[in-house]
Scaffold this motif. Structure first.
Motif, mmCIF file in Angstrom:
data_model
loop_
_atom_site.group_PDB
_atom_site.id
_atom_site.type_symbol
_atom_site.label_atom_id
_atom_site.label_comp_id
_atom_site.label_asym_id
_atom_site.label_seq_id
_atom_site.Cartn_x
_atom_site.Cartn_y
_atom_site.Cartn_z
ATOM 1 N N ASP A 1 0.391 -0.521 -9.610
ATOM 2 C CA ASP A 1 1.738 -0.664 -9.060
ATOM 3 C C ASP A 1 2.123 0.593 -8.272
ATOM 4 O O ASP A 1 1.524 1.659 -8.453
ATOM 5 C CB ASP A 1 2.763 -1.037 -10.127
ATOM 6 N N PRO A 2 3.099 0.463 -7.364
ATOM 7 C CA PRO A 2 3.489 1.597 -6.534
ATOM 8 C C PRO A 2 3.922 2.824 -7.341
ATOM 9 O O PRO A 2 3.626 3.957 -6.956
ATOM 10 C CB PRO A 2 4.648 1.060 -5.691
ATOM 11 N N ASP A 3 4.603 2.624 -8.466
ATOM 12 C CA ASP A 3 5.072 3.760 -9.254
ATOM 13 C C ASP A 3 3.908 4.584 -9.800
ATOM 14 O O ASP A 3 3.926 5.815 -9.732
ATOM 15 C CB ASP A 3 5.970 3.273 -10.404
ATOM 16 N N ASP A 4 2.888 3.930 -10.327
ATOM 17 C CA ASP A 4 1.721 4.673 -10.829
ATOM 18 C C ASP A 4 1.020 5.407 -9.695
ATOM 19 O O ASP A 4 0.619 6.568 -9.847
ATOM 20 C CB ASP A 4 0.739 3.733 -11.524
ATOM 21 N N LEU A 5 0.873 4.747 -8.556
ATOM 22 C CA LEU A 5 0.194 5.374 -7.421
ATOM 23 C C LEU A 5 0.975 6.574 -6.901
ATOM 24 O O LEU A 5 0.401 7.643 -6.683
ATOM 25 C CB LEU A 5 -0.038 4.354 -6.303
ATOM 26 N N SER B 1 7.158 -2.944 -0.739
ATOM 27 C CA SER B 1 7.599 -2.539 -2.078
ATOM 28 C C SER B 1 7.609 -1.018 -2.190
ATOM 29 O O SER B 1 8.492 -0.438 -2.826
ATOM 30 C CB SER B 1 6.685 -3.124 -3.152
ATOM 31 N N TRP B 2 6.633 -0.390 -1.586
ATOM 32 C CA TRP B 2 6.543 1.072 -1.575
ATOM 33 C C TRP B 2 7.793 1.672 -0.914
ATOM 34 O O TRP B 2 8.444 2.557 -1.468
ATOM 35 C CB TRP B 2 5.275 1.471 -0.816
ATOM 36 N N ILE B 3 8.136 1.164 0.254
ATOM 37 C CA ILE B 3 9.303 1.662 0.991
ATOM 38 C C ILE B 3 10.600 1.317 0.257
ATOM 39 O O ILE B 3 11.502 2.148 0.161
ATOM 40 C CB ILE B 3 9.300 1.116 2.434
ATOM 41 N N ALA B 4 10.697 0.104 -0.281
ATOM 42 C CA ALA B 4 11.903 -0.307 -1.012
ATOM 43 C C ALA B 4 12.167 0.592 -2.211
ATOM 44 O O ALA B 4 13.322 0.817 -2.589
ATOM 45 C CB ALA B 4 11.779 -1.763 -1.458
ATOM 46 N N ALA B 5 11.105 1.133 -2.807
ATOM 47 C CA ALA B 5 11.255 2.037 -3.950
ATOM 48 C C ALA B 5 11.640 3.450 -3.505
ATOM 49 O O ALA B 5 11.907 4.306 -4.339
ATOM 50 C CB ALA B 5 9.963 2.064 -4.760
ATOM 51 N N GLY B 6 11.656 3.685 -2.187
ATOM 52 C CA GLY B 6 12.041 4.996 -1.672
ATOM 53 C C GLY B 6 10.909 6.003 -1.619
ATOM 54 O O GLY B 6 11.145 7.203 -1.475
ATOM 55 N N TYR B 7 9.665 5.528 -1.694
ATOM 56 C CA TYR B 7 8.526 6.437 -1.683
ATOM 57 C C TYR B 7 8.216 6.868 -0.251
ATOM 58 O O TYR B 7 8.483 6.136 0.712
ATOM 59 C CB TYR B 7 7.318 5.787 -2.337
ATOM 60 N N PRO B 8 7.615 8.042 -0.078
ATOM 61 C CA PRO B 8 7.386 8.583 1.262
ATOM 62 C C PRO B 8 6.318 7.822 2.038
ATOM 63 O O PRO B 8 5.401 7.248 1.447
ATOM 64 C CB PRO B 8 6.926 10.016 0.984
ATOM 65 N N THR B 9 6.483 7.839 3.346
ATOM 66 C CA THR B 9 5.476 7.258 4.237
ATOM 67 C C THR B 9 5.132 8.267 5.315
ATOM 68 O O THR B 9 5.874 9.214 5.564
ATOM 69 C CB THR B 9 5.972 5.964 4.918
ATOM 70 N N GLU B 10 4.020 8.038 5.946
ATOM 71 C CA GLU B 10 3.623 8.775 7.138
ATOM 72 C C GLU B 10 3.672 7.785 8.287
ATOM 73 O O GLU B 10 3.635 6.583 8.068
ATOM 74 C CB GLU B 10 2.197 9.311 6.989
ATOM 75 N N PHE C 1 -18.348 -2.647 -3.173
ATOM 76 C CA PHE C 1 -17.406 -1.573 -3.501
ATOM 77 C C PHE C 1 -16.497 -1.978 -4.648
ATOM 78 O O PHE C 1 -16.173 -3.153 -4.816
ATOM 79 C CB PHE C 1 -16.549 -1.225 -2.275
ATOM 80 N N LYS C 2 -16.043 -0.984 -5.407
ATOM 81 C CA LYS C 2 -15.060 -1.205 -6.469
ATOM 82 C C LYS C 2 -13.678 -1.197 -5.814
ATOM 83 O O LYS C 2 -13.389 -0.320 -4.988
ATOM 84 C CB LYS C 2 -15.143 -0.109 -7.528
ATOM 85 N N VAL C 3 -12.837 -2.162 -6.186
ATOM 86 C CA VAL C 3 -11.542 -2.315 -5.529
ATOM 87 C C VAL C 3 -10.418 -2.616 -6.514
ATOM 88 O O VAL C 3 -10.653 -3.120 -7.611
ATOM 89 C CB VAL C 3 -11.578 -3.441 -4.469
ATOM 90 N N LYS C 4 -9.214 -2.292 -6.059
ATOM 91 C CA LYS C 4 -7.970 -2.709 -6.704
ATOM 92 C C LYS C 4 -7.015 -3.061 -5.570
ATOM 93 O O LYS C 4 -7.255 -2.715 -4.413
ATOM 94 C CB LYS C 4 -7.344 -1.585 -7.537
ATOM 95 N N ARG C 5 -5.924 -3.723 -5.913
ATOM 96 C CA ARG C 5 -4.897 -4.050 -4.921
ATOM 97 C C ARG C 5 -3.590 -3.407 -5.367
ATOM 98 O O ARG C 5 -3.263 -3.402 -6.544
ATOM 99 C CB ARG C 5 -4.753 -5.570 -4.813
ATOM 100 N N LEU C 6 -2.837 -2.895 -4.406
ATOM 101 C CA LEU C 6 -1.523 -2.325 -4.678
ATOM 102 C C LEU C 6 -0.500 -3.454 -4.718
ATOM 103 O O LEU C 6 -0.349 -4.196 -3.748
ATOM 104 C CB LEU C 6 -1.131 -1.313 -3.602
ATOM 105 N N SER C 7 0.187 -3.590 -5.829
ATOM 106 C CA SER C 7 1.201 -4.641 -5.981
ATOM 107 C C SER C 7 2.323 -4.464 -4.965
ATOM 108 O O SER C 7 2.844 -3.375 -4.797
ATOM 109 C CB SER C 7 1.816 -4.582 -7.384
ATOM 110 N N GLY C 8 2.663 -5.539 -4.285
ATOM 111 C CA GLY C 8 3.833 -5.545 -3.408
ATOM 112 C C GLY C 8 3.664 -4.950 -2.031
ATOM 113 O O GLY C 8 4.563 -5.046 -1.207
#
Length: 142
Positions: free
Chosen positions: A28-32, A120-129, A109-116
């Motif tokens: 999830d975005p919070d863990d990342l 969702s990342w931006i909605a949570a207020g996390y930084p972007t480039e 390759f080993k993979v995971k997917r980011l939820s949302g």
């Protein structure tokens, strides 16, 4: 009987297998963001699987761009197979991350997917480039 319990809950062992498997496939975005902010970025790479123009407009800090349509043995030959590739796209309504994760997995390759996705990342207020004025216009761009 309640609608909620029309289908009985699974036995604890079945629930453990199911939810454990679900968490093996997603982060999830919070863990990342907590890992990124703490500098704990070893062992994985964040991957934007949409088109390059989407990557240029807004991306998760440190992400690389591997558009799912371009994933082949040739385009991935220099990727580190010991890392986990955390794929994301626009949102839960876009499946570019799923398509990218599938292609990478098919290539070994080993993979995971980011939820949302990035919305969702931006909605949570996390930084972007990227180009901040374009962040409001996030779209699928697969």
């Amino acid at each position: 009987m309640t609608r909620t319990l029309t289908v009985p809950a699974p036995a604890p062992e079945a629930a453990k297998r199911y939810f454990g498997a679900e968490l093996a496939f997603e982060v999830d975005p919070d863990d990342l963001v907590r890992d990124i902010e703490a500098g704990r970025t070893e062992g994985y790479v964040v991957v934007e699987t949409r088109a390059p123009e989407a990557f240029r407009s807004a991306r998760i800090p440190g992400a690389i761009n591997l558009p799912y349509r371009d994933l082949t043995p040739e385009t991935t030959k220099d990727l580190d197979r010991d890392l986990v590739y955390v794929c994301y796209c626009e949102s839960a309504d876009c499946n570019a991350a799923t398509k990218g994760a599938l292609k990478l997995a098919e290539l070994g390759f080993k993979v995971k997917r980011l939820s949302g996705g990035i919305t969702s990342w931006i909605a949570a207020g996390y930084p972007t480039e990227g180009t901040p004025e374009q962040t409001a216009g996030i779209r699928c761009a697969c």
